[in-house]
Design an enzyme around this catalytic site. Structure first.
Site, PDB file in Angstrom:
ATOM      1  N   ARG A   1       0.701  -1.139  -0.301  1.00  0.00           N
ATOM      2  CA  ARG A   1       0.276  -0.175   0.366  1.00  0.00           C
ATOM      3  C   ARG A   1       0.948   1.184  -0.015  1.00  0.00           C
ATOM      4  O   ARG A   1       1.405   1.925   0.834  1.00  0.00           O
ATOM      5  CB  ARG A   1      -0.941  -0.645   1.194  1.00  0.00           C
ATOM      6  CG  ARG A   1      -2.081   1.155   1.621  1.00  0.00           C
ATOM      7  CD  ARG A   1      -3.117   0.732   2.637  1.00  0.00           C
ATOM      8  NE  ARG A   1      -3.472   1.352   2.609  1.00  0.00           N
ATOM      9  CZ  ARG A   1      -4.084   2.764   3.389  1.00  0.00           C
ATOM     10  NH1 ARG A   1      -2.678   3.025   4.807  1.00  0.00           N
ATOM     11  NH2 ARG A   1      -5.486   3.139   3.668  1.00  0.00           N
TER      12      ARG A   1
ATOM     13  N   ASN B   1      -6.789   8.029   2.458  1.00  0.00           N
ATOM     14  CA  ASN B   1      -6.782   7.994   4.143  1.00  0.00           C
ATOM     15  C   ASN B   1      -7.104   8.798   4.874  1.00  0.00           C
ATOM     16  O   ASN B   1      -7.528   9.183   4.722  1.00  0.00           O
ATOM     17  CB  ASN B   1      -5.080   8.009   4.120  1.00  0.00           C
ATOM     18  CG  ASN B   1      -4.821   6.901   5.701  1.00  0.00           C
ATOM     19  OD1 ASN B   1      -5.035   6.382   5.881  1.00  0.00           O
ATOM     20  ND2 ASN B   1      -4.458   8.372   6.475  1.00  0.00           N
ATOM     21  N   GLU B   2      -8.523   7.792   5.833  1.00  0.00           N
ATOM     22  CA  GLU B   2      -8.584   7.862   6.781  1.00  0.00           C
ATOM     23  C   GLU B   2      -9.426   8.903   7.265  1.00  0.00           C
ATOM     24  O   GLU B   2      -9.101  10.243   7.320  1.00  0.00           O
ATOM     25  CB  GLU B   2      -7.832   7.753   8.005  1.00  0.00           C
ATOM     26  CG  GLU B   2      -6.913   6.320   8.564  1.00  0.00           C
ATOM     27  CD  GLU B   2      -5.723   6.787   9.384  1.00  0.00           C
ATOM     28  OE1 GLU B   2      -6.166   7.394  10.037  1.00  0.00           O
ATOM     29  OE2 GLU B   2      -5.428   5.741   9.665  1.00  0.00           O
TER      30      GLU B   2
ATOM     31  N   HIS C   1      -8.737  -0.070  10.163  1.00  0.00           N
ATOM     32  CA  HIS C   1      -7.681   0.588  10.569  1.00  0.00           C
ATOM     33  C   HIS C   1      -7.713   0.031  11.791  1.00  0.00           C
ATOM     34  O   HIS C   1      -8.237   0.742  12.718  1.00  0.00           O
ATOM     35  CB  HIS C   1      -6.891   2.054  10.434  1.00  0.00           C
ATOM     36  CG  HIS C   1      -6.891   2.218   8.430  1.00  0.00           C
ATOM     37  ND1 HIS C   1      -6.503   2.971   8.299  1.00  0.00           N
ATOM     38  CD2 HIS C   1      -6.858   1.988   7.830  1.00  0.00           C
ATOM     39  CE1 HIS C   1      -6.255   3.533   7.267  1.00  0.00           C
ATOM     40  NE2 HIS C   1      -6.507   2.184   6.367  1.00  0.00           N
TER      41      HIS C   1
ATOM     42  N   TYR D   1      -5.635  -0.134  15.434  1.00  0.00           N
ATOM     43  CA  TYR D   1      -4.890   0.442  16.410  1.00  0.00           C
ATOM     44  C   TYR D   1      -5.225   0.078  17.657  1.00  0.00           C
ATOM     45  O   TYR D   1      -6.497  -0.830  17.486  1.00  0.00           O
ATOM     46  CB  TYR D   1      -4.653   1.490  16.000  1.00  0.00           C
ATOM     47  CG  TYR D   1      -3.643   2.115  14.928  1.00  0.00           C
ATOM     48  CD1 TYR D   1      -1.920   1.596  14.718  1.00  0.00           C
ATOM     49  CD2 TYR D   1      -3.976   2.167  13.484  1.00  0.00           C
ATOM     50  CE1 TYR D   1      -1.808   1.504  13.440  1.00  0.00           C
ATOM     51  CE2 TYR D   1      -3.588   1.911  12.667  1.00  0.00           C
ATOM     52  CZ  TYR D   1      -2.362   2.210  12.363  1.00  0.00           C
ATOM     53  OH  TYR D   1      -1.473   2.090  11.540  1.00  0.00           O
TER      54      TYR D   1
ATOM     55  N   GLU E   1      -4.364  -0.831   7.503  1.00  0.00           N
ATOM     56  CA  GLU E   1      -3.141  -0.876   8.646  1.00  0.00           C
ATOM     57  C   GLU E   1      -3.917  -1.679  10.348  1.00  0.00           C
ATOM     58  O   GLU E   1      -4.677  -1.656  10.196  1.00  0.00           O
ATOM     59  CB  GLU E   1      -3.154   0.784   9.266  1.00  0.00           C
ATOM     60  CG  GLU E   1      -2.974   1.324   8.098  1.00  0.00           C
ATOM     61  CD  GLU E   1      -3.241   2.960   8.024  1.00  0.00           C
ATOM     62  OE1 GLU E   1      -2.565   2.892   9.213  1.00  0.00           O
ATOM     63  OE2 GLU E   1      -2.660   3.947   6.794  1.00  0.00           O
TER      64      GLU E   1
ATOM     65  N   TRP F   1       1.005  -1.195   8.638  1.00  0.00           N
ATOM     66  CA  TRP F   1       2.248  -0.151   9.024  1.00  0.00           C
ATOM     67  C   TRP F   1       3.437  -0.490   9.844  1.00  0.00           C
ATOM     68  O   TRP F   1       2.592  -0.908  11.166  1.00  0.00           O
ATOM     69  CB  TRP F   1       0.419   0.969   9.420  1.00  0.00           C
ATOM     70  CG  TRP F   1       1.689   2.269   9.387  1.00  0.00           C
ATOM     71  CD1 TRP F   1       2.532   2.948   9.961  1.00  0.00           C
ATOM     72  CD2 TRP F   1       1.078   3.108   8.408  1.00  0.00           C
ATOM     73  NE1 TRP F   1       2.761   4.017   9.472  1.00  0.00           N
ATOM     74  CE2 TRP F   1       1.838   4.180   8.350  1.00  0.00           C
ATOM     75  CE3 TRP F   1       0.339   3.368   7.336  1.00  0.00           C
ATOM     76  CZ2 TRP F   1       2.107   5.837   7.434  1.00  0.00           C
ATOM     77  CZ3 TRP F   1       0.167   4.231   6.476  1.00  0.00           C
ATOM     78  CH2 TRP F   1       1.668   5.350   6.860  1.00  0.00           C
TER      79      TRP F   1
END
Length: 466
Positions: free
Chosen positions: A78, A153-154, A220, A222, A249, A278
């Site tokens: 990516r 992205n985001e 994503h 996290y 991610e 990531w």
């Protein structure tokens, strides 16, 4: 989310719409496409992403990274691009696609400028991201078997995440109106983590907006996803509705407050979901960097986990069939993470899951001097992760101390690579044994987790050295 129901008939329709199961076409005319909840190639063979994010827009000279990522077994990269609103513009897209194809990697191209729109005033809109893709159309048409377009992205932060549905729907439709037939990828709001479930609850609407039924959703993962329960519950919702999803991610679990990376990889493997970690390098942080300074022979703890783990890339990746029969990747690097506490002083890009802001460095007086820069690298409801980068002045130093004062009641709860003490709003962080000595101009950093509520202003940081 509260909804205004005007009549019983519209209420019934709303319930039905929220539970629709998305079913894509059995076959698309060109390239990578969606079939049910799977990504498949033009020949109908499933393709499961096992890949790495590469911060290309900030490190355009690191073109060897494509070959190095492939050599460790990945089938996808990516690639971070800039539209020119904040970074870039990336005008080397044709070369990026060529590098992906030379190294037999599926190329996910993303515009990073949209990160945190609505909360980050510098961010671009999804519509502006689409305008960038239109300028690059000549480099993308005909490459549908090799690339995926991750529109932005985001694209929405934590401020008014509900705007994601309309903005994403409009972006998809504008891409199609302008003749793009590629597989499209769309990221969740809340800095990609969807903790308010806007993407989860509006997935059917967004997928149905694509006239080609060729969109995959991206989450994503996290620190919001720090338990197996949080991960599996979220993934189950998409599986049960038949919605296509990838984990675009994620990072690794340094402490129990961080993302449970082992569950992410195990669940993705069990469910046939793609994942993209990531990132290869560039963050100057072993929590996010898989390599030390882009060196594939110096894998960090994170690099060792994502490549060499039982559910990692090397063990589970299969090359896209468009590139022919897969050959075994070269032996994966297994070097121990670099023991050096002083990381490269090259510019550090904020991690894409982050809401980041830097404080102006404050230098101490005298020959033995240092500066310190405070950054919020990730944020979630009630908590955040921070980093302070310490840089020696024109002379070498043997120790350093940083101090700051919180204005909004923040409290440090965990820390690493420093000894941190707090007295009310005042915080003091001192070097530990292995990172106090810095050569002239050299840098190191330490990290911490903290709580916040309502406001999370970046404090000024002072640094003194001896």
């Amino acid at each position: 989310m509260k909804r205004l129901i005007l009549a019983l008939g519209s209420a019934v329709l709303a319930v039905v719409a929220s539970t629709l199961v998305f079913v894509g076409p059995a076959e698309a005319s060109v390239g990578l496409h969606i079939s049910g909840r799977n990504i498949v190639e033009a020949n109908g063979q499933n393709f499961i992403m096992r890949g790495v994010n590469h911060e290309h827009v900030w490190f355009t000279g690191q073109t060897s990274s494509f070959a190095n990522i492939k050599a460790l077994g990945a089938n996808t990269v990516r690639v971070v691009l800039g539209s020119g609103k904040r970074w870039g513009p990336s005008t080397d897209v044709a070369n990026v696609v060529s590098l992906c194809k030379q190294n037999k990697l599926i190329c996910v191209l993303e515009v990073h400028d949209t990160t945190g729109y609505g909360e980050d005033s510098a961010a671009a809109t999804l519509d502006e991201a689409v305008n960038y893709w239109i300028t690059q159309k000549a480099n993308l048409v005909g490459q549908e078997s090799y690339i995926v377009i991750n529109i932005g992205n985001e694209p929405i932060g934590n401020t008014n995440p509900g705007q994601w549905t309309a903005a994403t729907t409009a972006a998809i439709q504008k891409m199609r109106t302008n003749g793009f037939e590629h597989l499209l990828m769309v990221d969740a709001p809340n800095w990609g983590q969807d903790w308010q479930y806007v993407m989860r609850d509006n997935a059917a609407t967004v997928l149905a907006a694509d006239t080609q039924h060729n969109t995959v959703l991206s989450i994503h993962m996290y620190d919001v996803f720090n338990t197996a329960t949080a991960i599996t519950d979220y993934l189950n919702r998409f599986r049960d509705n038949g919605w296509p999803l990838v984990i675009g991610e994620f990072g690794w679990q340094r402490s129990t407050s961080n993302v449970d990376d082992q569950t992410v990889m195990a669940e993705a493997n069990a469910r046939g979901l793609g994942y993209i970690g990531w990132s290869w390098a560039g963050n100057n942080d072993p929590y996010l960097d898989m390599t030390n300074n882009f060196d594939p022979t110096q894998l960090s703890t994170w690099g060792l986990r994502i490549f060499n783990g039982a559910n990692g890339i090397t063990a589970t990746a299969k090359q896209a069939s468009v590139y022919g029969t897969s050959t075994s990747p070269s032996a994966s690097a297994s070097a121990s993470p670099s023991a050096s506490a002083s990381r490269s002083a090259s510019p550090s890009a904020s991690p894409s899951a982050s809401r980041s802001a830097s404080a102006s460095p404050s230098a101490s007086s005298g020959a033995k001097a240092c500066t310190a820069a405070y950054t919020i690298t990730n944020s979630w409801p009630g908590g955040f992760q921070g980093e302070v980068k310490v840089t020696a002045g024109s002379a070498a130093i043997s120790s350093w101390t940083t101090t700051w004062t919180y204005a909004n009641g923040q409290t440090v709860t965990q820390f690493w690579s420093a000894t941190v003490t707090s007295s009310g709003a005042n915080v003091t962080a001192k070097n530990v044994t292995y990172n106090g000595s810095l050569g002239a101009g050299a840098s190191t950093s330490f990290g911490f987790l903290a709580s916040w509520n309502g406001t999370n202003a970046v404090p000024a940081v002072t640094c003194t050295a001896s």
